[in-house]
Design a protein around this motif. Sequence first.
Motif, PDB file in Angstrom:
ATOM      1  N   UNK A  22      37.386  31.703  49.349  1.00 34.43           N
ATOM      2  CA  UNK A  22      37.920  31.911  48.008  1.00 34.43           C
ATOM      3  C   UNK A  22      38.363  33.367  47.894  1.00 34.43           C
ATOM      4  N   UNK A  23      39.378  33.604  47.078  1.00 37.44           N
ATOM      5  CA  UNK A  23      39.817  34.977  46.839  1.00 37.44           C
ATOM      6  C   UNK A  23      40.354  35.117  45.426  1.00 37.44           C
ATOM      7  N   UNK A  24      40.452  36.358  44.972  1.00 40.00           N
ATOM      8  CA  UNK A  24      41.001  36.653  43.650  1.00 40.00           C
ATOM      9  C   UNK A  24      42.512  36.771  43.748  1.00 40.00           C
ATOM     10  N   UNK A  25      43.195  36.059  42.879  1.00 38.72           N
ATOM     11  CA  UNK A  25      44.652  36.020  42.895  1.00 38.72           C
ATOM     12  C   UNK A  25      45.160  36.488  41.539  1.00 38.72           C
ATOM     13  N   UNK A  26      46.090  37.437  41.550  1.00 39.72           N
ATOM     14  CA  UNK A  26      46.623  38.026  40.323  1.00 39.72           C
ATOM     15  C   UNK A  26      47.945  37.361  39.969  1.00 39.72           C
ATOM     16  N   UNK A  80      47.333  38.471  46.098  1.00 38.31           N
ATOM     17  CA  UNK A  80      45.893  38.609  46.228  1.00 38.31           C
ATOM     18  C   UNK A  80      45.474  39.969  45.685  1.00 38.31           C
ATOM     19  N   UNK A  81      44.333  39.991  45.039  1.00 37.60           N
ATOM     20  CA  UNK A  81      43.885  41.210  44.372  1.00 37.60           C
ATOM     21  C   UNK A  81      43.278  42.180  45.376  1.00 37.60           C
ATOM     22  N   UNK A  82      43.765  43.420  45.364  1.00 38.66           N
ATOM     23  CA  UNK A  82      43.218  44.433  46.269  1.00 38.66           C
ATOM     24  C   UNK A  82      42.872  45.730  45.545  1.00 38.66           C
ATOM     25  N   UNK A  83      43.493  45.981  44.379  1.00 42.44           N
ATOM     26  CA  UNK A  83      43.273  47.235  43.647  1.00 42.44           C
ATOM     27  C   UNK A  83      42.805  46.914  42.241  1.00 42.44           C
ATOM     28  N   UNK A 102      46.649  38.102  34.852  1.00 42.27           N
ATOM     29  CA  UNK A 102      45.417  37.324  34.812  1.00 42.27           C
ATOM     30  C   UNK A 102      44.911  37.172  36.236  1.00 42.27           C
ATOM     31  N   UNK A 103      43.607  37.286  36.422  1.00 46.68           N
ATOM     32  CA  UNK A 103      42.994  37.124  37.731  1.00 46.68           C
ATOM     33  C   UNK A 103      42.321  35.754  37.786  1.00 46.68           C
ATOM     34  N   UNK A 104      42.690  34.967  38.787  1.00 47.12           N
ATOM     35  CA  UNK A 104      42.117  33.639  38.936  1.00 47.12           C
ATOM     36  C   UNK A 104      41.488  33.500  40.318  1.00 47.12           C
ATOM     37  N   UNK A 105      40.593  32.561  40.447  1.00 46.88           N
ATOM     38  CA  UNK A 105      39.937  32.279  41.712  1.00 46.88           C
ATOM     39  C   UNK A 105      40.671  31.136  42.399  1.00 46.88           C
ATOM     40  N   UNK A 106      41.120  31.352  43.638  1.00 43.90           N
ATOM     41  CA  UNK A 106      41.872  30.322  44.356  1.00 43.90           C
ATOM     42  C   UNK A 106      41.274  30.113  45.740  1.00 43.90           C
ATOM     43  N   UNK A 107      41.569  28.978  46.311  1.00 37.32           N
ATOM     44  CA  UNK A 107      41.126  28.680  47.671  1.00 37.32           C
ATOM     45  C   UNK A 107      42.062  29.329  48.675  1.00 37.32           C
TER      46      UNK A 107
END
Length: 221
Positions: free
Chosen positions: A78-82, A93-96, A105-110
């Motif tokens: 799972x990762x954070x996706x902006x 993908x969220x890095x900063x 919006x930040x969502x959780x994705x596979x």
Amino acid sequence: MAGRSARLDHAARAGVEVGANLGYYTVAMARRVGSDGPVTALEANPRLVGLLRRSVDLNAYNGRVRVLDQAAADAPGRLSFVTSRRHSGGGHTRVVESAIGAETEVIDVESVRLDDLGLARADFIRLDAEGSEPLILRGAARLLQNPDIVVCLEWSAIQMQCRASMPEFVGWLAGQGFRFWKIEETAALTPMEAHQMIDLNGCDVVMSRRPVKIRPMRPAY
């Protein structure tokens, strides 16, 4: 990407797209591979994946296109996706931490590796992933072993270096025999040396072990 006015003169039999958005290139790839060539399209933004499926359906390509609502990466999980309400094509993908603004919006994705999708091969890979391209290609090491594979991707060293060492990434690609071409606004291809790729920004790039060429696309109307 520059592919809106040109296409690679490449007889792909199986295609993969990451960052498919509304499906413009998905449909073009499905047309190119023909009835026997599968296309796998990944789009992690839930606001877009439904529209992507509609594009595939309206063009009657359901039989040759598989749509996945996942993010491609170098490891499953799972990762954070902006995502952005204003700029729907800018999901990443969220890095900063500080990159989150009022319209995002930040969502959780596979996340999934391309090598884990059960694909026998890929002849053409298209990437538009806002800097996650190094991670995606690391997760496609097996698919990249195809000696005839062609990769077309948006290239931004500024975005990529947030996720990978650019000298190591470019060296890894060059070490596998890949050569690089920048796609100009005129759709011409300009050969690039590996060391030039480390700081290259804001353009589209073709990678291949063999010489490639681009020819104009016929109008869709």
